[in-house]
Design a protein around this motif. Structure first.
Motif, PDB file in Angstrom:
ATOM      1  N   LYS A 126      19.387  29.783 -47.513  1.00 43.87           N
ATOM      2  CA  LYS A 126      18.115  29.905 -46.783  1.00 43.87           C
ATOM      3  C   LYS A 126      17.644  31.353 -46.749  1.00 43.87           C
ATOM      4  N   VAL A 127      18.590  32.286 -46.624  1.00 42.54           N
ATOM      5  CA  VAL A 127      18.248  33.712 -46.616  1.00 42.54           C
ATOM      6  C   VAL A 127      18.034  34.220 -48.040  1.00 42.54           C
ATOM      7  N   LEU A 128      18.946  33.864 -48.941  1.00 36.99           N
ATOM      8  CA  LEU A 128      18.877  34.376 -50.310  1.00 36.99           C
ATOM      9  C   LEU A 128      17.631  33.905 -51.048  1.00 36.99           C
ATOM     10  N   SER A 129      17.201  32.697 -50.773  1.00 40.28           N
ATOM     11  CA  SER A 129      16.061  32.140 -51.508  1.00 40.28           C
ATOM     12  C   SER A 129      14.720  32.439 -50.849  1.00 40.28           C
ATOM     13  N   ASN A 130      14.751  33.104 -49.711  1.00 41.33           N
ATOM     14  CA  ASN A 130      13.501  33.394 -48.997  1.00 41.33           C
ATOM     15  C   ASN A 130      12.727  34.504 -49.706  1.00 41.33           C
ATOM     16  N   GLU A 131      11.634  34.148 -50.319  1.00 39.58           N
ATOM     17  CA  GLU A 131      10.762  35.125 -50.976  1.00 39.58           C
ATOM     18  C   GLU A 131       9.339  35.048 -50.443  1.00 39.58           C
ATOM     19  N   THR A 132       9.166  34.316 -49.354  1.00 43.72           N
ATOM     20  CA  THR A 132       7.809  34.086 -48.856  1.00 43.72           C
ATOM     21  C   THR A 132       7.491  34.843 -47.580  1.00 43.72           C
ATOM     22  N   VAL A 133       8.489  35.059 -46.710  1.00 47.31           N
ATOM     23  CA  VAL A 133       8.213  35.746 -45.441  1.00 47.31           C
ATOM     24  C   VAL A 133       9.209  36.876 -45.229  1.00 47.31           C
ATOM     25  N   ARG A 134       8.781  37.872 -44.460  1.00 47.29           N
ATOM     26  CA  ARG A 134       9.647  38.997 -44.104  1.00 47.29           C
ATOM     27  C   ARG A 134       9.575  39.217 -42.599  1.00 47.29           C
ATOM     28  N   GLY A 135      10.680  39.704 -42.052  1.00 47.18           N
ATOM     29  CA  GLY A 135      10.749  39.920 -40.614  1.00 47.18           C
ATOM     30  C   GLY A 135       9.976  41.149 -40.175  1.00 47.18           C
ATOM     31  N   ALA A 136       9.387  41.060 -38.992  1.00 50.44           N
ATOM     32  CA  ALA A 136       8.668  42.189 -38.388  1.00 50.44           C
ATOM     33  C   ALA A 136       9.197  42.371 -36.973  1.00 50.44           C
ATOM     34  N   GLN A 137      10.334  43.046 -36.863  1.00 47.87           N
ATOM     35  CA  GLN A 137      10.923  43.262 -35.546  1.00 47.87           C
ATOM     36  C   GLN A 137      10.051  44.220 -34.740  1.00 47.87           C
ATOM     37  N   GLY A 138       9.949  43.954 -33.468  1.00 51.12           N
ATOM     38  CA  GLY A 138       9.104  44.788 -32.620  1.00 51.12           C
ATOM     39  C   GLY A 138       7.633  44.437 -32.705  1.00 51.12           C
ATOM     40  N   ALA A 139       7.309  43.270 -33.275  1.00 49.26           N
ATOM     41  CA  ALA A 139       5.901  42.882 -33.409  1.00 49.26           C
ATOM     42  C   ALA A 139       5.236  42.648 -32.060  1.00 49.26           C
ATOM     43  N   ASP A 140       6.039  42.510 -31.015  1.00 47.11           N
ATOM     44  CA  ASP A 140       5.491  42.253 -29.678  1.00 47.11           C
ATOM     45  C   ASP A 140       5.286  43.526 -28.869  1.00 47.11           C
ATOM     46  N   TRP A 141       5.336  44.694 -29.509  1.00 46.15           N
ATOM     47  CA  TRP A 141       5.314  45.954 -28.764  1.00 46.15           C
ATOM     48  C   TRP A 141       4.021  46.136 -27.965  1.00 46.15           C
ATOM     49  N   VAL A 142       2.897  45.671 -28.497  1.00 51.72           N
ATOM     50  CA  VAL A 142       1.630  45.801 -27.773  1.00 51.72           C
ATOM     51  C   VAL A 142       1.571  44.803 -26.618  1.00 51.72           C
ATOM     52  N   GLN A 143       1.997  43.571 -26.867  1.00 55.12           N
ATOM     53  CA  GLN A 143       1.994  42.563 -25.801  1.00 55.12           C
ATOM     54  C   GLN A 143       2.868  43.005 -24.626  1.00 55.12           C
ATOM     55  N   ARG A 144       3.923  43.732 -24.908  1.00 55.56           N
ATOM     56  CA  ARG A 144       4.807  44.205 -23.842  1.00 55.56           C
ATOM     57  C   ARG A 144       4.106  45.211 -22.917  1.00 55.56           C
ATOM     58  N   MET A 145       3.091  45.911 -23.432  1.00 58.94           N
ATOM     59  CA  MET A 145       2.412  46.939 -22.639  1.00 58.94           C
ATOM     60  C   MET A 145       1.162  46.429 -21.933  1.00 58.94           C
ATOM     61  N   GLU A 146       0.754  45.194 -22.217  1.00 61.95           N
ATOM     62  CA  GLU A 146      -0.529  44.700 -21.710  1.00 61.95           C
ATOM     63  C   GLU A 146      -0.653  44.822 -20.189  1.00 61.95           C
ATOM     64  N   ASN A 147       0.368  44.414 -19.461  1.00 63.98           N
ATOM     65  CA  ASN A 147       0.283  44.417 -17.996  1.00 63.98           C
ATOM     66  C   ASN A 147       0.314  45.822 -17.402  1.00 63.98           C
ATOM     67  N   ASN A 148       0.711  46.806 -18.202  1.00 60.92           N
ATOM     68  CA  ASN A 148       0.796  48.184 -17.714  1.00 60.92           C
ATOM     69  C   ASN A 148      -0.291  49.077 -18.299  1.00 60.92           C
ATOM     70  N   TRP A 149      -1.226  48.484 -19.038  1.00 59.90           N
ATOM     71  CA  TRP A 149      -2.163  49.307 -19.798  1.00 59.90           C
ATOM     72  C   TRP A 149      -3.083  50.139 -18.911  1.00 59.90           C
ATOM     73  N   VAL A 150      -3.467  49.637 -17.750  1.00 61.41           N
ATOM     74  CA  VAL A 150      -4.357  50.410 -16.872  1.00 61.41           C
ATOM     75  C   VAL A 150      -3.701  51.733 -16.493  1.00 61.41           C
ATOM     76  N   GLU A 151      -2.428  51.673 -16.080  1.00 60.66           N
ATOM     77  CA  GLU A 151      -1.721  52.899 -15.700  1.00 60.66           C
ATOM     78  C   GLU A 151      -1.473  53.796 -16.915  1.00 60.66           C
ATOM     79  N   LEU A 152      -1.102  53.182 -18.042  1.00 63.73           N
ATOM     80  CA  LEU A 152      -0.828  53.969 -19.247  1.00 63.73           C
ATOM     81  C   LEU A 152      -2.104  54.624 -19.770  1.00 63.73           C
ATOM     82  N   LYS A 153      -3.195  53.890 -19.733  1.00 58.55           N
ATOM     83  CA  LYS A 153      -4.477  54.435 -20.194  1.00 58.55           C
ATOM     84  C   LYS A 153      -4.889  55.624 -19.322  1.00 58.55           C
ATOM     85  N   ASP A 154      -4.651  55.499 -18.033  1.00 63.07           N
ATOM     86  CA  ASP A 154      -4.980  56.601 -17.130  1.00 63.07           C
ATOM     87  C   ASP A 154      -4.140  57.833 -17.446  1.00 63.07           C
ATOM     88  N   GLU A 155      -2.858  57.620 -17.757  1.00 64.14           N
ATOM     89  CA  GLU A 155      -1.993  58.753 -18.089  1.00 64.14           C
ATOM     90  C   GLU A 155      -2.421  59.407 -19.401  1.00 64.14           C
TER      91      GLU A 155
END
Length: 646
Positions: free
Chosen positions: A562-591
């Motif tokens: 399943k891993v060796l034959s996979n030529e169609t998709v690649r992993g993107a670790q940390g793809a949720d980095w923006v979603q993780r900041m959404e609830n804190n964006w007001v404070e971060l934007k102010d900083e």
């Protein structure tokens, strides 16, 4: 796993106990099982030892040999111990109790300043020769261990960390503006162009594959190894290349399992990390040792997929396929819940002692390291350099190589075969040839085209006046840097395995390892693996339009299909980095909006550009997750926090 420090007063004055103790206190910010010091007139050596291998529990560092007048302090794990036993004529009855530092000392006695050439592993050490009145220092071939040094005003000082150097009179925390210009101007996650520079003026990093010899009258730096083109390996059949591949990579993995605690591995669903993990687990099982613990980063709960079809954020199906196929791997899924790129910066800036740019990944890597410590893991393996070594096989770079060599028929044949494997063959061919044909022209024009620098500036928030003052444009010309120039196979791999890349990862891995008491070790960056992979004919990496062909064949039966034959998709670790900041964006934007209130921020940063970009992000959502300008804003805030924290 250790940390070291030392002083050599070149003018002959003695080192006081107070001075040595001050350095050791700063070095002791990280946990150690043992701490030792050694004084001899104008020389002081210190070491904090963390027990890591069976042999490390026997270490007494610094170690003085009265018969030879040699004293060593070392942060080292030597991987070719069996080979050295024979070369150094160590009797079998003594071998089990020989420490890594003793092997280094014996190697120095036999080969002198050439001794690092014969050592394999991760090391940074200093040897004082009382008879010759010289201090000899070295780091390993790929700069896995950080070794900072300062030489001026009548003394030489060194340390695994920066902090111990600043307790010494004469060493100031004045910033190195060349390093800062590199950091701000480079669009990638790399910190600097020059592998020797640090963020502090007159404090340097000994780069990969180098030694230093310090005498009262001079400091002599020498290169003993670097990544070079290798003579092409000639074997009778593809099967023999695959067997050789497994043996070289297998040995690089085996020698890194020597540990007194559990063994772990960072494992995604890709070829590199799964190959390392599967080989490690097989070896542990053959020894009847404890099962391998794999740490796999997956998105936070509630993640919304925003990636293009060829990318996936959650590689669980591939990771589970590995677990089921291997049968000797315990998977720990790490969601880093509650963490985002900007809520742990104070701790990470303290650990790294400099600003950083790996915003999408560092928070979950640190989370894995923390979990490793909690589970009594002593070493975590990775496949970080695999893209340039074991899983090399980048089609565009290969085609550019064929283009440059005038092998038109081979280039067209591989292009056609690759296109036939795609959903839209004509579209794939168009993209390939759009890259290929300008290659020679771009290479010829590249050194003279100012447009390249303008593109770099457009991606950066460096203050234009500051960039001019430090001649950043000329510096980028000097290093022939371009993010936009197509590169052939050798150029690409040379960049991925450059001294600057080694320094970048060496500093991060050393300091994260010391802070978490877990060693990060990468078999795909083993010197033997690098040289072997560079010697393999290029057509074994790309075959019939298929990329990463050699590893797919060599690891058959070891890594699941399943891993060796996979030529169609690649992993993107940390793809949720923006979603993780959404609830804190007001404070971060102010900083972020307050960046520029300090004069030093205005000196280095383009405040107007930062504020202009910030105004576009009234809120965070998936539509902006891939935007480079948002990354630059986050990097700017980390840089600002460093200036304020420091």
């Amino acid at each position: 796993m250790s940390s070291v420090c030392g002083i050599y007063f070149l003018d002959g004055r003695p080192v006081t106990a107070e001075t040595g103790e001050a350095m050791m206190r700063e070095l002791g910010a990280c946990h150690a099982d043992y701490a030792g010091t050694w004084y001899r007139g104008q020389v002081f050596l210190g070491c904090h030892v963390l027990f890591f291998t069976p042999e490390s529990m026997l270490e007494v560092l610094p170690s003085y040999d009265s018969a030879t007048g040699l004293t060593i302090t070392a942060d080292a794990v030597i991987d070719n111990r069996a080979e050295l036993y024979d070369q150094l004529s160590i009797e079998p009855v003594r071998r089990e109790n020989v420490t890594d530092s003793q092997l280094i000392l014996l190697a120095y006695q036999k080969w002198g300043r050439d001794c690092p050439k014969y050592l394999l592993g991760d090391f940074a050490f200093a040897i004082w020769n009382d008879r010759c009145r010289t201090l000899f220092c070295a780091v390993d071939h790929t700069g896995t261990k950080s070794f900072y040094y300062y030489q001026s005003g009548g003394f030489f000082a060194f340390s695994s960390l920066l902090r111990p150097l600043f307790v010494l009179s004469g060493i100031s925390k004045k910033y190195n503006e060349t390093w800062i210009a590199d950091f701000l101007a480079l669009p990638t996650v790399m910190h600097q162009l020059d592998p020797e520079l640090t963020i502090y003026k007159d404090v340097y990093l000994l780069p990969a594959g180098h030694t230093l010899t310090v005498k009262s009258e001079r400091v002599d730096k020498q290169l003993y190894w670097q990544v070079e083109r290798q003579a092409e390996l000639k074997l009778p059949s593809d099967n023999e290349y695959e067997e050789a591949f497994r043996e070289v990579l297998g040995e690089a993995v085996r020698c890194r399992l020597r540990n007194i605690r559990r063994v772990g591995a960072m494992m995604s669903g890709g070829l590199d990390s799964t190959s390392v993990a599967c080989l490690a687990a097989r070896e542990l099982k053959s020894r009847n040792d404890q099962r391998l613990i794999s740490f796999s980063s997956i998105p936070k709960h509630g993640y919304r997929n925003w990636l293009a079809d060829k990318w996936i954020a959650d590689e669980t199906p591939y990771i589970e396929a590995v677990r089921q196929h291997n049968g000797y791997i315990d998977v720990v899924y790490c969601r880093a819940e509650g963490k985002h790129p900007l809520n742990g910066t104070s701790r990470l800036l303290t650990i790294l002692e400099q600003p950083y740019k790996i915003i999408e990944n560092l928070f979950w890597i640190d989370d894995i390291m923390t979990k490793g410590k909690e589970l009594n893991v002593g070493v975590i393996l990775s496949g970080g350099a695999g893209n340039a070594t074991i899983s090399w096989g980048e089609l565009t770079a290969y085609l550019l190589s064929l283009h440059r060599m005038g092998k038109w028929s081979s280039m067209c044949r591989e292009s056609w075969r690759f296109a036939m494997l795609q959903d839209s063959p004509l579209k794939a061919l168009y993209k390939l040839f759009r890259t290929l044909f300008p290659y020679n022209r771009q290479n010829i024009l590249h050194p003279q085209v100012d447009q390249q620098w303008q593109k770099i500036l457009n991606l950066s928030v460096i203050n234009r006046d500051f960039a001019k003052r430090v001649s950043a444009h000329e510096r980028f010309r000097q290093f022939r840097y371009s993010l936009f120039r197509p590169m052939d196979s050798w150029e690409t791999r040379q960049t991925l395995l450059s001294p600057a890349a080694f320094s970048h990862f060496g500093v991060i891995n050393t300091k994260l390892g010391l802070a978490n008491q877990v060693a990060l070790r990468d078999p795909t960056m083993d010197k033997r693996v690098i040289e072997f992979c560079l010697s393999v004919p290029e057509n074994l990496y790309i075959c019939n339009g298929k990329e990463r062909y050699l590893i797919r064949r060599a690891m058959a039966g070891i890594v699941p299909d399943k891993v060796l034959s996979n030529e169609t998709v690649r992993g993107a670790q940390g793809a949720d980095w923006v979603q993780r900041m959404e609830n804190n964006w007001v404070e971060l934007k102010d900083e972020i909006s307050r960046i520029g209130s300090l004069e030093i921020e205005r000196e280095y940063l383009d405040i107007a550009k930062i504020q202009g970009s910030l105004n576009k992000y009234t809120k965070l959502d998936d539509a902006v997750a891939g935007e480079f300008n948002l990354r630059v804003l986050v990097r700017s805030l980390i840089f600002s926090r460093f200036l304020r924290q420091n």
